[in-house]
Motif scaffolding. Structure first.
Motif, PDB file in Angstrom:
ATOM      1  N   LEU A   1       0.844  -1.189   0.000  1.00  0.00           N
ATOM      2  CA  LEU A   1       0.000   0.000   0.000  1.00  0.00           C
ATOM      3  C   LEU A   1       0.879   1.239   0.000  1.00  0.00           C
ATOM      4  CD1 LEU A   1      -2.697  -1.005   2.676  1.00  0.00           C
ATOM      5  CD2 LEU A   1      -3.032  -0.878   0.197  1.00  0.00           C
ATOM      6  N   ARG A   2       0.363   2.302  -0.611  1.00  0.00           N
ATOM      7  CA  ARG A   2       1.072   3.580  -0.639  1.00  0.00           C
ATOM      8  C   ARG A   2       0.287   4.631   0.142  1.00  0.00           C
ATOM      9  NH1 ARG A   2       1.715   1.643  -5.989  1.00  0.00           N
ATOM     10  NH2 ARG A   2       3.915   1.311  -6.558  1.00  0.00           N
ATOM     11  N   ARG A   3       0.960   5.698   0.507  1.00  0.00           N
ATOM     12  CA  ARG A   3       0.314   6.799   1.214  1.00  0.00           C
ATOM     13  C   ARG A   3      -0.914   7.272   0.429  1.00  0.00           C
ATOM     14  NH1 ARG A   3       1.649  10.059   5.291  1.00  0.00           N
ATOM     15  NH2 ARG A   3       3.649   8.945   5.443  1.00  0.00           N
ATOM     16  N   GLY A   4      -2.026   7.408   1.132  1.00  0.00           N
ATOM     17  CA  GLY A   4      -3.259   7.858   0.498  1.00  0.00           C
ATOM     18  C   GLY A   4      -4.153   6.730   0.016  1.00  0.00           C
ATOM     19  N   ASP A   5      -3.613   5.499  -0.076  1.00  0.00           N
ATOM     20  CA  ASP A   5      -4.465   4.358  -0.437  1.00  0.00           C
ATOM     21  C   ASP A   5      -5.499   4.138   0.655  1.00  0.00           C
ATOM     22  OD1 ASP A   5      -3.108   3.935  -2.774  1.00  0.00           O
ATOM     23  OD2 ASP A   5      -1.912   2.247  -2.030  1.00  0.00           O
ATOM     24  N   GLU A   6      -6.680   3.648   0.271  1.00  0.00           N
ATOM     25  CA  GLU A   6      -7.775   3.481   1.214  1.00  0.00           C
ATOM     26  C   GLU A   6      -8.123   2.010   1.420  1.00  0.00           C
ATOM     27  OE1 GLU A   6      -9.992   7.736   0.159  1.00  0.00           O
ATOM     28  OE2 GLU A   6     -11.084   5.836  -0.055  1.00  0.00           O
ATOM     29  N   VAL A   7      -8.565   1.699   2.626  1.00  0.00           N
ATOM     30  CA  VAL A   7      -9.043   0.358   2.985  1.00  0.00           C
ATOM     31  C   VAL A   7     -10.390   0.519   3.685  1.00  0.00           C
ATOM     32  CG1 VAL A   7      -8.616  -1.701   4.393  1.00  0.00           C
ATOM     33  CG2 VAL A   7      -6.710  -0.584   3.197  1.00  0.00           C
TER      34      VAL A   7
ATOM     35  N   ARG B   1      -8.081   0.060  -2.010  1.00  0.00           N
ATOM     36  CA  ARG B   1      -7.169  -1.006  -2.421  1.00  0.00           C
ATOM     37  C   ARG B   1      -7.515  -2.354  -1.772  1.00  0.00           C
ATOM     38  NH1 ARG B   1      -6.839   2.263  -5.538  1.00  0.00           N
ATOM     39  NH2 ARG B   1      -5.070   3.588  -6.114  1.00  0.00           N
ATOM     40  N   ALA B   2      -8.360  -2.340  -0.738  1.00  0.00           N
ATOM     41  CA  ALA B   2      -8.750  -3.598  -0.095  1.00  0.00           C
ATOM     42  C   ALA B   2      -9.962  -3.364   0.786  1.00  0.00           C
ATOM     43  CB  ALA B   2      -7.604  -4.165   0.741  1.00  0.00           C
ATOM     44  N   ILE B   3     -10.689  -4.445   1.041  1.00  0.00           N
ATOM     45  CA  ILE B   3     -11.782  -4.481   2.003  1.00  0.00           C
ATOM     46  C   ILE B   3     -11.459  -5.604   2.975  1.00  0.00           C
ATOM     47  CG2 ILE B   3     -14.247  -4.940   2.344  1.00  0.00           C
ATOM     48  CD1 ILE B   3     -14.686  -3.937  -0.547  1.00  0.00           C
TER      49      ILE B   3
ATOM     50  N   ILE C   1     -20.549  -9.439  -1.264  1.00  0.00           N
ATOM     51  CA  ILE C   1     -19.525  -8.401  -1.163  1.00  0.00           C
ATOM     52  C   ILE C   1     -18.316  -8.750  -2.010  1.00  0.00           C
ATOM     53  CG2 ILE C   1     -17.901  -7.271   0.416  1.00  0.00           C
ATOM     54  CD1 ILE C   1     -20.087  -7.552   2.596  1.00  0.00           C
ATOM     55  N   VAL C   2     -17.881 -10.018  -1.956  1.00  0.00           N
ATOM     56  CA  VAL C   2     -16.726 -10.454  -2.754  1.00  0.00           C
ATOM     57  C   VAL C   2     -17.026 -10.295  -4.239  1.00  0.00           C
ATOM     58  CG1 VAL C   2     -15.375 -12.471  -3.447  1.00  0.00           C
ATOM     59  CG2 VAL C   2     -15.755 -12.006  -1.019  1.00  0.00           C
ATOM     60  N   ARG C   3     -18.222 -10.707  -4.651  1.00  0.00           N
ATOM     61  CA  ARG C   3     -18.580 -10.618  -6.072  1.00  0.00           C
ATOM     62  C   ARG C   3     -18.559  -9.164  -6.547  1.00  0.00           C
ATOM     63  NH1 ARG C   3     -22.972  -9.137  -8.517  1.00  0.00           N
ATOM     64  NH2 ARG C   3     -24.221  -9.142  -6.595  1.00  0.00           N
ATOM     65  N   ARG C   4     -19.168  -8.281  -5.791  1.00  0.00           N
ATOM     66  CA  ARG C   4     -19.245  -6.877  -6.213  1.00  0.00           C
ATOM     67  C   ARG C   4     -17.889  -6.188  -6.128  1.00  0.00           C
ATOM     68  NH1 ARG C   4     -24.474  -4.741  -2.985  1.00  0.00           N
ATOM     69  NH2 ARG C   4     -23.726  -2.733  -3.800  1.00  0.00           N
ATOM     70  N   ALA C   5     -17.080  -6.578  -5.145  1.00  0.00           N
ATOM     71  CA  ALA C   5     -15.734  -5.994  -5.036  1.00  0.00           C
ATOM     72  C   ALA C   5     -14.835  -6.484  -6.170  1.00  0.00           C
ATOM     73  CB  ALA C   5     -15.129  -6.353  -3.684  1.00  0.00           C
ATOM     74  N   ARG C   6     -14.974  -7.757  -6.530  1.00  0.00           N
ATOM     75  CA  ARG C   6     -14.135  -8.297  -7.611  1.00  0.00           C
ATOM     76  C   ARG C   6     -14.416  -7.564  -8.927  1.00  0.00           C
ATOM     77  NH1 ARG C   6     -14.510 -13.581  -6.805  1.00  0.00           N
ATOM     78  NH2 ARG C   6     -12.394 -13.788  -5.993  1.00  0.00           N
TER      79      ARG C   6
ATOM     80  N   ILE D   1     -11.095  -5.139  -6.457  1.00  0.00           N
ATOM     81  CA  ILE D   1     -10.700  -4.904  -5.069  1.00  0.00           C
ATOM     82  C   ILE D   1     -10.675  -6.224  -4.305  1.00  0.00           C
ATOM     83  CG2 ILE D   1     -11.286  -3.725  -2.919  1.00  0.00           C
ATOM     84  CD1 ILE D   1     -12.782  -1.653  -4.655  1.00  0.00           C
ATOM     85  N   PRO D   2      -9.556  -6.614  -3.698  1.00  0.00           N
ATOM     86  CA  PRO D   2      -9.504  -7.854  -2.916  1.00  0.00           C
ATOM     87  C   PRO D   2     -10.257  -7.692  -1.592  1.00  0.00           C
ATOM     88  CG  PRO D   2      -7.427  -6.688  -2.707  1.00  0.00           C
ATOM     89  CD  PRO D   2      -8.248  -5.926  -3.725  1.00  0.00           C
ATOM     90  N   VAL D   3     -10.858  -8.790  -1.128  1.00  0.00           N
ATOM     91  CA  VAL D   3     -11.563  -8.814   0.151  1.00  0.00           C
ATOM     92  C   VAL D   3     -10.854  -9.800   1.067  1.00  0.00           C
ATOM     93  CG1 VAL D   3     -13.744  -9.263   1.343  1.00  0.00           C
ATOM     94  CG2 VAL D   3     -13.757  -8.240  -0.951  1.00  0.00           C
ATOM     95  N   PHE D   4     -10.369  -9.313   2.196  1.00  0.00           N
ATOM     96  CA  PHE D   4      -9.759 -10.160   3.218  1.00  0.00           C
ATOM     97  C   PHE D   4     -10.872 -10.568   4.187  1.00  0.00           C
ATOM     98  CE2 PHE D   4      -5.504  -7.620   2.936  1.00  0.00           C
ATOM     99  CZ  PHE D   4      -5.286  -8.155   1.672  1.00  0.00           C
ATOM    100  N   VAL D   5     -11.115 -11.865   4.330  1.00  0.00           N
ATOM    101  CA  VAL D   5     -12.210 -12.354   5.167  1.00  0.00           C
ATOM    102  C   VAL D   5     -11.651 -12.948   6.455  1.00  0.00           C
ATOM    103  CG1 VAL D   5     -14.246 -13.833   5.297  1.00  0.00           C
ATOM    104  CG2 VAL D   5     -13.548 -12.866   3.090  1.00  0.00           C
ATOM    105  N   ASP D   6     -12.071 -12.375   7.574  1.00  0.00           N
ATOM    106  CA  ASP D   6     -11.690 -12.854   8.903  1.00  0.00           C
ATOM    107  C   ASP D   6     -12.730 -13.885   9.337  1.00  0.00           C
ATOM    108  OD1 ASP D   6     -11.202 -13.286  11.571  1.00  0.00           O
ATOM    109  OD2 ASP D   6     -11.191 -11.182  12.154  1.00  0.00           O
TER     110      ASP D   6
END
Length: 433
Positions: free
Chosen positions: A145-151, A204-206, A224-229, A233-238
């Motif tokens: 990730l770079r400065r200003g990237d959003e999660v 850059r990620a969810i 959420i994964v389908r719409r993000a893809r 946008i990658p989705v990290f699932v906990d």
């Protein structure tokens, strides 16, 4: 098809001990007979049959002076699992460089294979780690990730994950966008809509929980994964509270990244979990601890943590056998039945009670339930339940809501759920004093 008899003999036969405390041969025979009775085929079974679940309870070494309704944090392992770990710990200790490294460590490939089979993915996409925190922080700290990237996250993400993101905010200058949602939501699609509404061209990620550790709300991860893809946008699932709690597989979720603990609902030894990264995405994530460049696309780079006890990891195989022996559908049905037993009775007992976990839709909740009582201090209620009634629960106080989390497990009895209702009803009537 593996029968319950096969499971019991297999799980116990794996252990080099003549007798297991709390799970003796007569208990095995009784559990076999309970399984073979009419109405309990090798299918979903009957979640209300206390005689069957009493035999499952005998697989655990429990303290019956306490009622454990806080199985959301960490769960006791069944005795066959514990004994398998102890056996391998003793074997390792005889000559660790030979027994642990040369003989036991290679057996983790079997554990990897069986976890992948349960999750529905390639074994080369499963890293065996110590817990969901390690799995998720590998993703959170390993993503470029770079400065200003959003999660995008939610305010109900697990606190440790939010802390990891906050560190990236402080260290790397990223922007964290926090989404709130009602408990319970009017419609789970509202959660997906709110999460995706927070996405911008800088996202850059969810990162989301599969099921919250608070009210037990299951999120609409597939949507959420389908719409993000579609937006790249990658989705990290906990999945700390999801795996082996209720049935699902990787392909149903569609996710590329998933982390979980196994010392919760799989009932594996404390300090076990896994990280799933789809094969094509392994190279996108840096490992938490350094690995050589030759391992850039090897899932095992996420296991480079130095010397560690192998016994904990190998005992996952026995926990998987125990889980399959009960059956995922049977287990989920029992857990929801226990939740409904206390939650519906408590709601009926007083109009001051608010149940904040959806009870009518299995797709939205499992064993975890959450209640609040109008006008009551829930931290004090939790202490009173523990000190006066010896009931272990989880008081939760947040800016958005507060209440008490109740989390039974497969060894929980109907009577223990009834005791909770009796205690809280008394607290409502006379005060938690």
């Amino acid at each position: 098809m593996t029968t319950r008899r096969d499971f019991l003999h297999g799980a116990l036969g794996a252990l080099a001990v003549p007798v297991l405390p709390g799970f003796r041969a007569d208990a095995v025979r009784r559990l076999e007979r309970a399984t073979e009775r009419g109405g309990l085929p090798d299918g979903p079974g009957d979640p209300a049959d206390e005689s069957y679940w009493a035999e499952v309870r005998r697989a655990f070494d429990l303290d019956d002076t306490l009622v454990n309704l806080n199985n959301g944090g960490v769960c006791p392992a069944p005795m066959p699992v514990l004994e398998a770990m102890i056996r391998d710990l003793r074997f390792s200790n005889v000559l660790p460089v030979e027994h642990m490294w040369r003989l036991l460590q290679p057996r983790m490939e079997s554990v990897r294979r069986e976890l992948a089979r349960e999750f529905g993915c390639d074994p080369e996409e499963i890293a065996v780690v110590r817990n969901a925190s390690e799995a998720m922080e590998t993703l959170i700290l390993g993503l470029e990730l770079r400065r200003g990237d959003e999660v995008v996250v939610t305010t109900q993400n697990y606190p440790r994950m939010l802390t990891a993101w906050d560190q990236r905010v402080r260290r790397d200058g990223i922007v964290l966008r926090r989404v709130t949602f009602a408990v319970p939501p009017r419609d789970p699609r509202e959660i997906a809509d709110r999460v995706l509404a927070a996405v911008t061209p800088r996202t850059r990620a969810i990162e989301l929980p599969h099921i919250t550790n608070l009210t037990g709300q299951i999120l609409p991860i597939t949507e959420i994964v389908r719409r993000a893809r579609e937006r790249g946008i990658p989705v990290f699932v906990d999945g700390a509270h999801a795996f082996a709690h209720f049935p699902f597989g990787r392909d149903a979720l569609g996710c590329d990244f998933y982390g979980t603990s196994l010392h919760k609902w799989l009932l594996a030894p404390i300090g076990t979990g896994f990280l799933h990264v789809r094969r094509a995405r392994i190279g996108d994530i840096w490992p938490l601890m350094a690995a050589p460049a030759s391992m850039d696309r090897d899932i095992r780079k996420f296991e480079e943590i130095g010397t560690h006890p192998q016994a904990n990891f190998n005992a996952i195989a026995v926990a998987l056998s125990f889980h399959r022996g009960i059956g995922a559908e049977r287990k989920a049905a029992r857990l929801r039945w226990l939740r409904d037993r206390w939650a519906r009775a408590l709601a009926a007992a007083s109009d001051r009670v608010r149940i904040r976990t959806p009870l009518d839709d299995p797709a939205q909740a499992g064993a975890i339930g959450f209640f609040s009582v109008d006008g009551m201090n829930h931290a004090k209620l939790g202490s009173w339940l523990h000190d006066k009634w010896r009931i272990v629960s989880t008081p939760i106080v947040m800016d958005e809501f507060d209440g008490v989390r109740v989390t039974p497990n497969v060894y929980t009895s109907a009577r223990e759920c009834d005791l909770l209702v009796e205690a809280v009803t008394q607290a409502i009537r006379t005060g938690a004093v």
